[in-house]
Design a protein around this motif. Structure first.
Motif, PDB file in Angstrom:
ATOM      1  N   ASN A  71      -9.568 -28.236  22.812  1.00  0.00           N
ATOM      2  CA  ASN A  71      -8.594 -29.284  22.594  1.00  0.00           C
ATOM      3  C   ASN A  71      -7.159 -29.196  23.079  1.00  0.00           C
ATOM      4  N   THR A  72      -6.890 -27.851  22.710  1.00  0.00           N
ATOM      5  CA  THR A  72      -5.341 -27.307  23.020  1.00  0.00           C
ATOM      6  C   THR A  72      -5.163 -27.574  24.451  1.00  0.00           C
ATOM      7  N   GLN A  73      -6.294 -26.787  25.186  1.00  0.00           N
ATOM      8  CA  GLN A  73      -5.942 -26.887  26.819  1.00  0.00           C
ATOM      9  C   GLN A  73      -5.966 -28.357  27.244  1.00  0.00           C
ATOM     10  N   HIS A  74      -6.777 -29.132  26.606  1.00  0.00           N
ATOM     11  CA  HIS A  74      -6.826 -30.691  27.135  1.00  0.00           C
ATOM     12  C   HIS A  74      -5.314 -31.293  26.844  1.00  0.00           C
ATOM     13  N   GLU A 168     -13.497 -38.941  23.149  1.00  0.00           N
ATOM     14  CA  GLU A 168     -13.874 -37.557  23.173  1.00  0.00           C
ATOM     15  C   GLU A 168     -12.618 -36.426  23.329  1.00  0.00           C
ATOM     16  N   LYS A 169     -11.658 -36.989  23.542  1.00  0.00           N
ATOM     17  CA  LYS A 169     -10.176 -36.324  23.837  1.00  0.00           C
ATOM     18  C   LYS A 169      -9.094 -36.478  22.621  1.00  0.00           C
ATOM     19  N   ALA A 170      -9.584 -37.157  21.534  1.00  0.00           N
ATOM     20  CA  ALA A 170      -8.775 -37.629  20.172  1.00  0.00           C
ATOM     21  C   ALA A 170      -8.820 -36.411  19.328  1.00  0.00           C
ATOM     22  N   THR A 171      -7.576 -36.513  18.735  1.00  0.00           N
ATOM     23  CA  THR A 171      -7.493 -35.556  17.569  1.00  0.00           C
ATOM     24  C   THR A 171      -7.799 -36.344  16.378  1.00  0.00           C
TER      25      THR A 171
END
Length: 483
Positions: A71-74, A168-171
C-alpha cells in the motif's frame, strides 16, 4: 590510385588466407575431439545438456511471482502528498445524505434548516460584519450552523487530494451518512424509538452488502457525526428516551467516528472542532486575520455571551450573566434579547473586545462559542474539566493551561462570580499576551477552509482530521490482518 587498389587486393588475399586457415584448424580440432570421444557419449552429453535446460526453464516458470506493491508503494506511485493513505468515499443512496438537503424544510420542527445546509454546509454569506472584520476578509465569513459539520466534511472529502476512486487502493472508507441531520428531526415531540433508528438501520443494511465493509469487519471505516455523541447513544427502546441508538448497533462495533463532542471513554471516537464563521480562502486570509486579532485594542477584561436557562435549576449561566452585567470589567451579550446564532456580529464584537471569555458548558461539556471565542483571540475561561480534557486532542495542545483558564464552577457559585475577577486580574499582562499568541498560532487548526481552496503549507481542521483518521485506519487494519 593503382597503388592503393593493389594494396587493398593484397590485404583481401591475406584475410581470405587467414579465414581458410582458421576454418581448417576448427575442423581439425572437431575431428580430433570426435576421434577421442565415442559417438554414444556425445549423444548422452547432448541429451544431458538439453534436460538441464528444460529443467531450468520449468523452474523459472513455476517460481512464485514477485509480491504486488505494498500500500505504501502505491501511495508513493500515486501521490507523494498522501503518505498517510487514501480515502474512498461511498456513493450512498441519496436518502442518506443529499435528500436531507433537498428536503431541508423538514429537518427542524420549528423552522427551515435550508440556510444552515446551504453553500456546502457553510450557510449563507455573512452580512453586517463591516465594522467587525477587515473589509477584504468579509467574503471569507459565513453564518455557519454549529451542527453542519456532516455536510462540510462530505463536500471537502469529495474534492480531497487523497480521495481515490479505486476501493482496492483505499486506506480508509468514509460513510457520508448525515446522521445528525436525520436525528435532529426526531429528538422532540411524539416520535418513537423506531422513528429515530430507521435511517441508521437502513444505511447499515446497505453497508453489510458491500464486500469492502465485510472483509475487514468495518475497522477501516469511519463516519462524521455532526452532533454531540450523546445524540446517538440511546440505551433502550423506550420511546421517551433521547436520541438514536446508532452507536450501539452491532454493525457499528468497529466503525470509527468523528463528532463535535466525543465520549471520553470510547476509543473509537474522536472530537473535532465545531465549525466557526471564518472559512479562509487562502493562507494569506489566515495570516491577515492572525495579525488583526493580535493587534486589536481590547477594552474589557472578560466577556460573557449567552442566555439564562430559567427552566434549569441552579442554572450556572444565570450566575455568569448576573455577575457580568454587574461588573464594569465584563462585557455581556444577552442572547435572550440579542441575535447570537451562528457567530453573529454582536458575538465577534464582544470577543474581540475582551482578553478573556467565560465559557460554561453547553448541551454537553463543550460549546461552539468556545471556538468563536478563540477565533477572536480571546482566552477561554471554563468551569468543568471535561470541556477540554480528553477533547480535541488532534487539534489543540493537551496542556490546556497554555491557552485557557480553569475556575471550578462550584467555587464560582460560592462567591456569586466574584472569584472570576480575582483570578483574571491576577494573570500578568505578559502572560495574557503569551496565551493569546498560543491561540493565534493554533488558529489554522480549528478553522475549516472553503472546499477546493489552497492554503499552501497550512493544514486546517479538516486536513488534520483526515490525516489522523487515515493513519488510524491503516494501523487498525494492519492489526486485524496480523492476528
Amino acid at each position: 590510385m593503382l597503388l592503393n587498389l593493389s594494396k587493398r587486393s593484397s590485404t583481401n588475399e591475406l584475410d581470405s588466407s587467414k579465414k581458410s586457415k582458421l576454418s581448417f584448424e576448427l575442423k581439425h580440432a572437431l575431428h580430433s575431439v570426435k576421434s577421442q570421444i565415442p559417438l554414444s557419449h556425445c549423444i548422452w552429453l547432448l541429451i544431458t545438456i538439453f534436460l538441464q535446460i528444460l529443467i531450468l526453464f520449468f523452474l523459472i516458470r513455476s517460481s512464485p511471482p514477485q509480491p504486488p506493491p505494498s500500500n505504501t508503494q502505491h501511495l508513493l506511485t500515486l501521490n507523494p502528498e498522501c503518505q498517510s493513505g487514501y480515502v474512498y468515499v461511498y456513493d450512498l443512496p441519496p436518502t442518506f445524505n443529499t435528500e436531507f438537503i433537498d428536503k431541508c424544510d423538514e429537518l427542524d420542527p420549528w423552522k427551515s434548516r435550508c440556510s444552515a445546509v446551504s453553500n456546502g454546509g457553510f450557510g449563507p454569506k455573512a452580512t453586517g460584519l463591516e465594522r467587525v472584520v477587515p473589509e477584504d476578509l468579509t467574503l471569507a465569513w459565513y453564518w455557519t450552523d454549529m451542527y453542519a459539520a456532516e455536510v462540510i466534511y462530505h463536500n471537502r472529502m469529495l474534492s480531497h487530494k487523497c480521495r481515490i476512486l479505486d476501493p482496492e487502493k483505499a486506506t480508509g472508507f468514509y460513510i457520508p451518512f448525515y446522521a445528525g441531520l436525520d436525528i435532529g428531526k426526531f429528538l422532540w415531540f411524539n416520535y418513537t424509538a423506531k422513528d429515530r433508528d430507521r435511517k441508521s438501520e437502513m444505511v447499515l443494511d446497505w453497508l453489510k452488502e458491500q464486500p469492502t465493509f465485510t472483509r475487514a469487519k468495518g475497522v477501516d471505516h469511519f463516519i462524521m457525526l455532526g452532533r454531540l455523541t450523546w445524540d446517538f447513544r440511546r440505551l433502550t427502546d423506550n420511546d421517551s428516551e433521547w436520541g438514536s441508538s446508532l452507536l450501539y448497533m452491532p454493525l457499528m462495533k468497529n466503525v470509527f467516528r468523528l463528532s463535535v463532542e466525543k465520549h471520553q471513554n470510547d476509543d473509537l471516537e474522536e472530537s473535532v472542532p465545531y465549525p466557526t464563521a471564518f472559512h479562509p480562502r487562502s493562507e494569506s486570509d489566515i495570516v491577515q486575520w492572525q495579525h488583526y486579532i493580535r493587534n486589536y485594542e481590547r477594552t474589557k477584561l472578560f466577556s460573557f455571551v449567552g442566555a439564562k436557562r430559567e427552566k434549569i435549576k441552579n442554572d450556572f449561566r444565570g450566575v455568569l450573566m448576573d455577575y457580568c452585567k454587574s461588573e464594569e470589567n465584563c462585557r455581556a451579550v444577552d442572547c435572550a434579547t440579542t441575535v447570537c446564532s451562528d457567530g453573529a456580529p454582536a458575538i465577534m464584537e464582544a470577543f474581540l473586545d475582551s482578553d478573556f471569555c467565560l465559557q460554561p458548558r453547553g448541551d454537553g461539556l463543550t460549546r461552539r462559542s468556545t471556538f468563536d471565542c478563540m477565533l477572536a483571540g480571546s482566552i477561554p475561561v471554563y468551569f468543568w474539566r471535561g470541556t477540554f480534557k480528553g477533547q480535541y486532542e488532534w487539534h489543540l495542545p493537551w496542556m490546556a493551561e497554555t491557552y485557557t483558564v480553569f475556575i471550578d464552577n462550584d467555587d464560582v457559585r460560592d462567591t456569586n462570580g466574584t472569584l472570576i475577577l480575582k483570578v483574571l486580574e491576577g494573570i500578568h499582562k505578559d502572560k495574557v499576551k503569551e496565551m493569546r499568541e498560543t491561540l493565534i498560532n493554533l488558529l489554522p487548526k480549528f478553522v475549516y477552509a472553503r472546499s477546493g481552496e489552497d492554503l499552501g503549507r497550512t493544514k486546517d481542521a479538516f486536513d488534520i482530521t483526515i490525516d489522523r483518521v487515515l493513519k488510524r485506519m491503516k494501523s487498525r487494519r494492519d492489526q486485524l490482518f496480523s492476528q
